[in-house]
Design a protein around this motif. Structure first.
Motif, PDB file in Angstrom:
ATOM      1  N   ASN A 121       0.796  -1.223   0.000  1.00 37.40           N
ATOM      2  CA  ASN A 121       0.000   0.000   0.000  1.00 37.40           C
ATOM      3  C   ASN A 121       0.831   1.278   0.000  1.00 37.40           C
ATOM      4  N   VAL A 122       2.129   1.173  -0.280  1.00 43.26           N
ATOM      5  CA  VAL A 122       2.967   2.366  -0.280  1.00 43.26           C
ATOM      6  C   VAL A 122       2.601   3.252  -1.466  1.00 43.26           C
ATOM      7  N   GLU A 123       2.359   4.535  -1.189  1.00 39.41           N
ATOM      8  CA  GLU A 123       2.080   5.515  -2.237  1.00 39.41           C
ATOM      9  C   GLU A 123       3.319   6.383  -2.412  1.00 39.41           C
ATOM     10  N   TYR A 124       3.881   6.391  -3.612  1.00 39.22           N
ATOM     11  CA  TYR A 124       5.078   7.172  -3.879  1.00 39.22           C
ATOM     12  C   TYR A 124       4.690   8.531  -4.470  1.00 39.22           C
ATOM     13  N   ASP A 125       5.114   9.623  -3.814  1.00 49.07           N
ATOM     14  CA  ASP A 125       4.933  10.965  -4.356  1.00 49.07           C
ATOM     15  C   ASP A 125       6.228  11.364  -5.058  1.00 49.07           C
ATOM     16  N   GLU A 126       6.335  10.988  -6.321  1.00 52.14           N
ATOM     17  CA  GLU A 126       7.572  11.266  -7.039  1.00 52.14           C
ATOM     18  C   GLU A 126       7.706  12.758  -7.323  1.00 52.14           C
ATOM     19  N   GLN A 127       8.944  13.231  -7.286  1.00 53.70           N
ATOM     20  CA  GLN A 127       9.203  14.658  -7.455  1.00 53.70           C
ATOM     21  C   GLN A 127       8.984  15.076  -8.905  1.00 53.70           C
ATOM     22  N   LEU A 128       8.219  16.156  -9.084  1.00 51.67           N
ATOM     23  CA  LEU A 128       7.971  16.713 -10.404  1.00 51.67           C
ATOM     24  C   LEU A 128       8.986  17.812 -10.705  1.00 51.67           C
ATOM     25  N   LYS A 129       9.144  18.122 -11.996  1.00 46.77           N
ATOM     26  CA  LYS A 129      10.067  19.177 -12.409  1.00 46.77           C
ATOM     27  C   LYS A 129       9.331  20.194 -13.273  1.00 46.77           C
ATOM     28  N   LEU A 130       9.882  21.391 -13.319  1.00 46.30           N
ATOM     29  CA  LEU A 130       9.301  22.478 -14.097  1.00 46.30           C
ATOM     30  C   LEU A 130      10.438  23.311 -14.682  1.00 46.30           C
ATOM     31  N   TRP A 131      10.200  23.920 -15.839  1.00 50.27           N
ATOM     32  CA  TRP A 131      11.228  24.715 -16.511  1.00 50.27           C
ATOM     33  C   TRP A 131      10.700  26.127 -16.798  1.00 50.27           C
ATOM     34  N   PRO A 132      10.480  26.940 -15.747  1.00 48.77           N
ATOM     35  CA  PRO A 132       9.992  28.306 -15.986  1.00 48.77           C
ATOM     36  C   PRO A 132      11.059  29.168 -16.641  1.00 48.77           C
ATOM     37  N   LEU A 133      10.611  30.053 -17.520  1.00 52.28           N
ATOM     38  CA  LEU A 133      11.524  30.981 -18.192  1.00 52.28           C
ATOM     39  C   LEU A 133      11.652  32.265 -17.380  1.00 52.28           C
ATOM     40  N   THR A 134      12.803  32.891 -17.453  1.00 51.18           N
ATOM     41  CA  THR A 134      13.025  34.175 -16.787  1.00 51.18           C
ATOM     42  C   THR A 134      12.631  35.301 -17.733  1.00 51.18           C
TER      43      THR A 134
END
Length: 488
Positions: A284-297
């Protein structure tokens, strides 16, 4: 008080080889106020449909009460609201309907207007009031908050807290805490129920997850150690076996070889038990995998500026003039009642033809990424959708997987996906896009709690510039830098 018993429930959709439920068992009390949680696609709405008798299944569902379902489909929305509600609860008197709807802040005059003239929030509240007037019924409430603004959510939560005998599917953490006394959770491997509010359940669940993760790491080390010991023992046994050739005391050498062989088998059995224990532990382990984002400056500090802007519908101004500036790094939430122009204020930055007064300045060369509120028009394959958005398909699928999107959904037409899965498709596409400004309109509608927390962590980590409409208080408090209240 009576019981609802679900025994050895097994169900799969026609043509599917994957069971949604397999020998599921749970027992519920009809006096409980149950919050129903679980990842998107885990089977919450399916369980409701099974309780309603819409599908055939194996196992048993035993109940002494009948079930009603929300959202309720009003067949003729041109009827007066009072007539539509009377069809929902024929035994209720007019005064009872007026009393019940008043508890939900529905104006009395609304009952004497055609149903279709009510806002989505008013329709939600009126139907909930009517359904609770049906006696000896158990109400299955499926995501009522998706058409409710923040104030209406608080009103409905107070109302539900006064009631009993319902299961509520919601992913709004504050809303659940305000109105339930038990949590029914669909996990990876089972269904379970606990007597508590949502925050208590979540804290206990996370503690259990942490404990299992630590035990799992110890088991991994045990398995590695046992594998190495088994390999050494096998090598020793092989060497002893070879030494029998030409040996003088073959009986002694054979005895040693047998001991080594037995030791090797014992180690293999211990290794197998450890592996089986690990498999059971992680079910029953739920993995919250890390998401990534590429915002522009962006090249300037100011990305957009609203100066006394008021949106109009058909010449009628719907909000008092509002002024604010979107600076780099801002995460601005627009808040207000349904119909107060929140979505239109967002669309002014990427659509034309919206009527408004005041002045709006948008930075030159500003690149925006959008998550729209309505996902009903999504059709076709994931690959085709990625191509239309011009995003990398491999990255797109990777993000969907991290958001808990089941691989078996990848080949389906999007029109067959649940509302939560469609919303995840839109969010994943936005996360693939490099943008100066992310404009998200009610992105969390239908999105499960685990994914909401992933998105919170993502936004806090990457600090993108955002303009949002979202009524989830916990999410807003976690990521907002500014909240702007729109007055009608």
């Amino acid at each position: 008080m009576s019981l609802i018993k679900i025994e050895n429930l097994t169900f799969a959709y026609p043509g599917s080889f994957d069971n949604v439920f397999e020998n599921a068992c749970v027992q519920l009390d009809t006096d409980w106020k149950l919050g129903f949680v679980g990842r998107n696609g885990r089977g919450k709405t399916t369980l409701f449909r099974l309780l309603l008798g819409d599908y055939e299944y194996r196992g048993r569902i035993v109940s002494s009460v009948a079930f009603d379902y929300f959202p309720y489909a009003v067949p003729d929305k041109t009827m007066l609201t009072l007539e539509a509600l009377s069809a929902v609860c024929p035994a209720a008197e007019e005064w009872e309907l007026l009393r019940e709807t008043s508890l939900l802040d529905v104006e009395p005059e609304a009952l004497y207007r055609p149903f279709h003239t009510l806002s989505n929030g008013e329709q939600t509240k009126a139907l909930l009031a009517a359904l609770f007037l049906n006696e000896n019924r158990f109400l299955l409430i499926d995501e009522p908050t998706n058409h409710l603004d923040a104030a209406a959510r608080e009103t409905v939560a107070r109302y539900l807290n006064r009631k009993k005998g319902f299961i509520l599917v919601s992913h709004d953490r504050a809303f659940l805490d305000a109105c339930v006394d038990h949590i029914l959770s669909i996990n990876k491997a089972n269904i379970e129920v606990k007597q508590c509010d949502f925050s208590t359940w979540l804290a206990e669940f996370e503690t259990r997850q942490q404990t299992e993760a630590e035990q799992n790491e110890r088991l991994r080390k045990d398995i590695r150690r046992l594998k190495e010991a088994a390999r050494r023992t096998a090598d020793w046994s092989d060497k002893v076996e070879k030494s029998k050739i030409g040996a003088g005391d073959k009986g002694h050498v054979g005895h040693m070889a047998a001991k080594m062989m037995q030791r090797s088998k014992n180690l293999q059995r211990r290794q197998q038990r450890a592996a089986e224990e690990k498999t059971g532990l992680l079910k029953n382990v739920e993995y919250d995998e890390q998401l990534k984002l590429w915002p522009l400056t962006y090249h300037a500090d100011r990305l957009a500026e609203y100066n006394k802007v008021a949106v109009s519908y058909g010449g009628r101004q719907v909000n008092a003039p509002v002024s604010f500036t979107v600076h780099a790094g801002d995460r601005i939430f627009l808040e207000g009642r349904n119909g107060s122009g929140k979505s239109s204020l967002l669309k002014l930055l990427y659509e034309t033809g919206i009527e408004y007064q005041g002045a709006l300045r948008k930075g030159s060369g500003l690149i925006v990424s959008i998550v729209q509120q309505d996902t009903s028009g999504l059709t076709g394959s994931l690959d085709a959708y990625a191509a239309r958005r011009g995003i990398d398909n491999t990255l797109f699928r990777s993000i969907l997987q991290k958001l808990g999107f089941d691989r078996k959904q990848y080949e389906k037409d999007l029109r067959e996906s649940s509302a939560g899965q469609k919303k995840k498709v839109c969010i994943a596409a936005s996360l693939c896009e490099k943008a100066h400004l992310y404009i998200w309109d009610e992105p969390l509608n239908y999105i499960d709690i685990y994914s909401r927390r992933q998105l919170e962590k993502l936004i806090i980590a990457y600090q993108p510039t955002m303009l949002l409409v979202e009524h989830d208080r916990a999410f807003q408090q976690a990521v907002a830098t500014q909240v702007i209240r729109l007055e009608g």
